[in-house]
Write a protein that holds these residues in place. Structure first.
Motif: not given
Lengths: 190, 190
Positions: B26-27, A127-128, B31-33, B57-62
């Motif tokens: 992110i705030q 979690d960044i 979940e995007i984190s 995987y990151g920011a809700l996508q592969e």
């Protein structure tokens, strides 16, 4: 089991004769088992930096004979980088994958277990918010790492499971990650 | 300090405008984190194996857009290898060096501290009796890792020390190594 022969006994590409000789030498002179591994790093720009691996200390002497191995480290664009290399947490998975594999292959060889193939997949949750300092409640480190092995060999499922246990027991990177290790970070005053 | 401008503010090659935008996103949507980083490994022969890094995987996508990054992992001859690549514990130092550096550079940028150069040297102590299973008393993992930074910037020694503290506080690899992290290793039943 290790066969006693005049010539070298090689299992899984591991020279078991040399392995046994190394073990005997260490039992006579334990200090030869002390190694120091090293890397240097030079920041380039933004999230891009370069690490170099070359010399190490082991078996009571410095070894400077390798050509320098240079690694590009960067982040993908979504993490403000330019994809000039794998990122630091990916390099950690690379090291973990190699260490578990080598521990498995070497200890299988010492037991005389012949392997046809060993493959693994690793995934770690990060979690960044931790890196960004956005939350005290979110760990900065990997929350969990999962490793899945696929082993092809003429052995039972229980024996494969035993290889997975040995890999964990004898892997330095696995144990460095799963246990707390002291990392002293300071400024070079030279 | 971060200046408010219409155009992008770039410090140390880090786009601080994008960094602040990421933090704001992110705030709003934590979940995007959540990221998942990955590696695969394929044993080649003896102590030689190959790891590949590609998708994450990151920011809700592969993200599968990177070309595969392939890393050769081997041991030097004294550890029964053939020098086909850095060894696993060296890759761990590579990742640690990159992570501390990026954490330092990014957090310096966020504070408006301009850096001219950042270099580091890392060394870790490993007793291979652990790997070989020769002694229960010898840790399998690195016994200690030392990192020494050399920072060139128009800041005081105390401010340089503060950068070293921030690097440790915010580096995922530093925290993965210095704290215990769960690594679940199993067999692929697929």
């Amino acid at each position: 089991m290790i066969k006693e022969t005049k010539t070298s006994q090689v299992v899984n590409g591991v020279n078991v004769t040399d392995l046994v000789n190394t073990i005997n030498l260490i039992q006579e002179t334990p200090e030869i088992s002390q190694f120091k591994f090293r890397a240097t790093n030079k920041w380039q720009n933004g999230t891009y930096n370069q690490a170099t691996v070359k010399d190490f200390y082991g078996a009571l002497q410095e070894d400077d004979t390798r050509d320098p191995l240079v690694f590009n480290i960067d982040e993908p664009p979504i993490l403000l980088g330019d994809n000039k290399g794998a990122n630091p947490v990916e390099y950690l998975l690379v090291g973990l994958s190699g260490c578990l594999t080598t521990a498995m292959v070497a200890h299988a060889a010492a037991k005389g277990i012949e392997l046809r193939s060993v493959e693994s997949r690793l995934e770690g949750d990060l979690d960044i918010q931790g890196f960004l300092g956005l939350s005290q409640d979110v760990p900065v480190e990997y929350q969990e790492i999962r490793v899945s092995f696929k082993i092809d060999a003429d052995i039972s499922a229980a024996e494969k499971q035993e290889l997975v246990e040995m890999a964990q027991k004898y892997s330095p990177v696995f144990n460095t990650v799963s246990k707390p290790v002291t990392v002293n970070v300071g400024l070079d005053n030279a």
